[in-house]
Design a protein around this motif. Structure first.
Motif, PDB file in Angstrom:
ATOM      1  N   THR A   1      -2.487 -17.527 -30.876  1.00 16.36           N
ATOM      2  CA  THR A   1      -2.384 -17.948 -29.472  1.00 16.36           C
ATOM      3  C   THR A   1      -1.011 -17.591 -28.911  1.00 16.36           C
ATOM      4  N   ARG A   2       0.006 -17.792 -29.703  1.00 20.07           N
ATOM      5  CA  ARG A   2       1.359 -17.443 -29.255  1.00 20.07           C
ATOM      6  C   ARG A   2       1.479 -15.958 -28.956  1.00 20.07           C
ATOM      7  N   LEU A   3       0.877 -15.110 -29.799  1.00 20.77           N
ATOM      8  CA  LEU A   3       0.984 -13.665 -29.601  1.00 20.77           C
ATOM      9  C   LEU A   3       0.117 -13.192 -28.439  1.00 20.77           C
ATOM     10  N   LYS A   4      -1.023 -13.849 -28.229  1.00 22.69           N
ATOM     11  CA  LYS A   4      -1.884 -13.462 -27.107  1.00 22.69           C
ATOM     12  C   LYS A   4      -1.206 -13.790 -25.778  1.00 22.69           C
ATOM     13  N   TYR A   5      -0.539 -14.940 -25.723  1.00 24.33           N
ATOM     14  CA  TYR A   5       0.179 -15.347 -24.509  1.00 24.33           C
ATOM     15  C   TYR A   5       1.686 -15.238 -24.774  1.00 24.33           C
TER      16      TYR A   5
ATOM     17  N   PRO B   1       5.534  -8.067 -30.895  1.00 20.71           N
ATOM     18  CA  PRO B   1       5.161  -7.568 -32.217  1.00 20.71           C
ATOM     19  C   PRO B   1       3.655  -7.387 -32.369  1.00 20.71           C
ATOM     20  N   LYS B   2       3.279  -6.791 -33.489  1.00 21.68           N
ATOM     21  CA  LYS B   2       1.875  -6.677 -33.882  1.00 21.68           C
ATOM     22  C   LYS B   2       1.570  -7.761 -34.923  1.00 21.68           C
TER      23      LYS B   2
ATOM     24  N   VAL C   1      -1.978  -7.195 -25.279  1.00 22.75           N
ATOM     25  CA  VAL C   1      -2.562  -6.084 -24.497  1.00 22.75           C
ATOM     26  C   VAL C   1      -3.869  -5.589 -25.098  1.00 22.75           C
ATOM     27  N   ASP C   2      -4.268  -6.193 -26.233  1.00 23.64           N
ATOM     28  CA  ASP C   2      -5.503  -5.816 -26.926  1.00 23.64           C
ATOM     29  C   ASP C   2      -5.462  -4.336 -27.342  1.00 23.64           C
ATOM     30  N   ALA C   3      -4.465  -4.005 -28.132  1.00 21.49           N
ATOM     31  CA  ALA C   3      -4.325  -2.643 -28.656  1.00 21.49           C
ATOM     32  C   ALA C   3      -4.287  -2.717 -30.186  1.00 21.49           C
TER      33      ALA C   3
END
Length: 607
Positions: A119-123, A575-576, A585-587
């Motif tokens: 969740t942290r990385l998505k937002y 980061p990834k 960014v959904d990459a």
């Protein structure tokens, strides 16, 4: 800025802009904590002073972006907040302007309990508003600036090298970029600027550096990312000590920028010595080295314990662990991973009861004190004979199996038990005990059992020791023999290590074309293959190449340690994940058929 007002600003007019961190409604008085990256200031909205502004303030919610215009006022003595730098003052609002509203985020920057990492990385844009992340990114900026300033003052030029280059795999997979204007051909994103920085030395730029993005398509861990940043430098006419002095200098400047002091003149240790004392080439010096206690046992003792008398018996000592329970002792064996015939003896008390003289000698030789944990690792009596190595190598394969097994167990025991007494600090508590080390004289080659050939232990542009040129000459005629003299060739390679983490790796480079050709031959390359892969570089070496050397250090790792973080993802803005996915960014994503058609590429599903 929201975090800069102080008592000396009382009576001044001010305009603050930022996010609503928190809103507290006390009837006619409404308090808004306004936040930007500098900190938080309390804004007071008084209905008796301005009913319309108070009514507008009642609509504010967390993460609204607002401007507050008013006067700075000293707080009443009983309302001062000593935990805030701005805690002595507040802004009494004459006007509130809502610059933008906000949906309710999935988590708030002010939350004390962290939500899950996905969740942290998505937002990430919300996550980066948190104080801890703001601190980490500011630390990263300060460290990078300090390094730039230091190297510039030492006469280094910052020079950019290409991101789109040719594929020359160095042990990890390249990210490939298809060319539309040259169909069927590909660029590669650089794993490092290695050959370009060497060509800069050939070009006369005798001191180069770059804080550069690099790319590797490999499996990820907490300390790896597919794109990462390294501090890259190269210089002409150096001895290894010249490179080490520059690195120690910029690390001192970098740590000072983060509020930490370190001593320079880091200790140095040969690779073989690191293996014999720590079982690993990046030793953590905060816990004691091994002790070989084989001589403490009689031949009869060794026979009864089924220990091979021709191999070392390693005592691992972890200080101040205290008495272990039976269950804790039983948990040690599953932590042990044997590397070829090694065995663990986890109950030192039992050995002491049966062999008191041996136990007393082990305690004395290892420096054991009250409360220390001692665990033994030894070779099985059933292990085969040792394989001799050429003269320069001090560690045989059979010994290496014992050292490597003990090295892994030493770290596992330290991580499990040493925190009882603060040898390792927890995340968020920066480590003050910085133990730097230069590990030197690595092997030039490593035998790859799967490929049945020798591989470059560092990279193929590393210079061998001048004293080992004879061993290299002999070895190039037996490149498919694991007992070749190539096993004894030492490299002028060095790693800088901090508390068990490799910060960077470097070497003195090969500057003569004839020696470079021999290295390629030792790696099983034909002249034709070497020319195809590195022809431009081999040709450049023929045009008066000066001796040169350098190093590359991971900026991300340095900042991770300074921030007290456990993962690189905590100090990289975007980061990834461990699956190399950017959740925000959904990459990576598929591309449309037209783009593939323009590139002459079709997708084939894996079988």
């Amino acid at each position: 800025m929201c975090g800069t007002l102080r008592a000396s600003d009382a009576g001044k007019k001010a305009v603050l802009m930022g996010w609503v961190n928190k809103r507290r409604d006390h009837g006619s008085l409404l308090f808004v904590d306004l936040r930007d990256r500098s900190g938080v200031t309390q804004v007071v909205v008084n209905a008796d002073r301005n009913a319309a502004i108070h009514e507008k303030a009642e609509t504010l919610r967390n993460e609204y972006v607002i401007a507050a215009i008013g006067s700075v006022k000293l707080r009443e003595v009983n309302t001062v907040n000593p935990n805030m730098p701005t805690g002595e003052v507040e802004l009494v609002a004459d006007d509130i302007r809502i610059l933008n509203e906000s949906k309710l985020p999935p988590f708030l920057p002010s939350d004390t309990a962290l939500t899950n990492e996905e969740t942290r990385l998505k937002y990430r844009y919300i996550d980066l508003r948190r104080d801890a992340m703001q601190f980490n990114i500011e630390t990263r900026h300060n460290v990078a600036k300090a390094i730039r300033d230091y190297l510039s003052a030492q006469g280094f030029f910052e020079i950019e090298t290409p991101f789109m280059t040719r594929s020359t795999p160095e042990g990890a997979r390249d990210y490939l970029v298809p060319s539309r204007v040259q169909p069927g051909t590909f660029y590669a994103l650089p794993q490092s600027p290695q050959m370009f920085k060497q060509i800069l030395m050939i070009s006369g730029f005798d001191r180069y550096f770059q804080i550069v993005r690099c790319f590797r398509d490999e499996d990820l861990r907490a300390d790896r990312q597919p794109e990462f940043t390294q501090i890259d430098l190269e210089m002409t006419y150096p001895q290894p000590e010249s490179v080490w002095g520059v690195v120690e200098g910029f690390l001192q400047a970098a740590f000072k920028a983060a509020g930490e002091q370190i001593d320079t003149s880091f200790p140095r240790m040969d690779y073989d010595e690191a293996i014999r004392q720590y079982g690993i080439d990046k030793p953590d010096l905060r816990i004691p080295p091994f002790t070989d206690v084989q001589e403490c046992f009689t031949a009869g003792n060794l026979q009864e314990l089924a220990i091979n008398p021709n191999l070392p018996v390693i005592a691992i000592r972890i200080p101040k662990v205290g008495e272990l329970s039976r269950k804790e002792r039983d948990d040690i064996k599953p932590m042990f991973h044997s590397k070829g015939g090694a065995r663990v003896y986890e109950d030192f008390k039992r050995i002491g009861n049966k062999y008191p003289e041996a136990a007393a000698a082990i305690s004395k030789k290892s420096g054991m004190e009250e409360g220390d944990l001692i665990v033994l690792v030894a070779g099985s009596a059933q292990a085969g004979p040792q394989t001799a190595l050429p003269a320069h190598r001090k560690v045989t394969p059979a010994e290496l199996a014992i050292y490597a097994s003990a090295g892994l167990l030493r770290l596992a025991l330290a991580q499990k038990y040493a925190d009882r007494h603060g040898i390792f600090k927890k995340t968020g508590d920066p480590m003050k005990d910085y133990r730097f080390l230069w590990v030197t004289n690595f092997p030039m080659f490593e035998w790859d059992e799967g490929e049945k050939q020798w591989m470059a232990a560092h990279h193929p542009f590393t210079s061998p020791h001048e004293q080992d040129m004879g061993l290299l000459e002999q070895g190039v005629d037996s490149v498919n023999d694991p007992q070749s003299t190539l096993s004894a060739v030492r490299a002028l390679a060095y790693d800088v290590v901090l508390n068990g983490t490799e910060l960077g790796s470097g070497s003195i480079r090969i500057h003569r074309q004839d020696i470079q050709a021999k290295i390629f031959k030792a790696l099983g390359m034909t002249d034709e293959e070497a020319r195809k892969r590195f022809g431009f570089f081999l040709e450049a070496l023929e045009y008066g190449t000066p001796p040169h050397g350098g190093i590359a250090l991971g900026l991300d790792r340095i900042v991770m340690i300074l921030a007290g973080a456990e993962s690189l993802r905590e100090v990289i803005p975007f980061p990834k994940t461990a699956r190399a996915v950017d959740l925000m960014v959904d990459a990576p994503t598929p591309v449309d058929e037209r783009q593939l058609r323009d590139l002459g590429i079709s997708i084939k599903k894996p079988s």
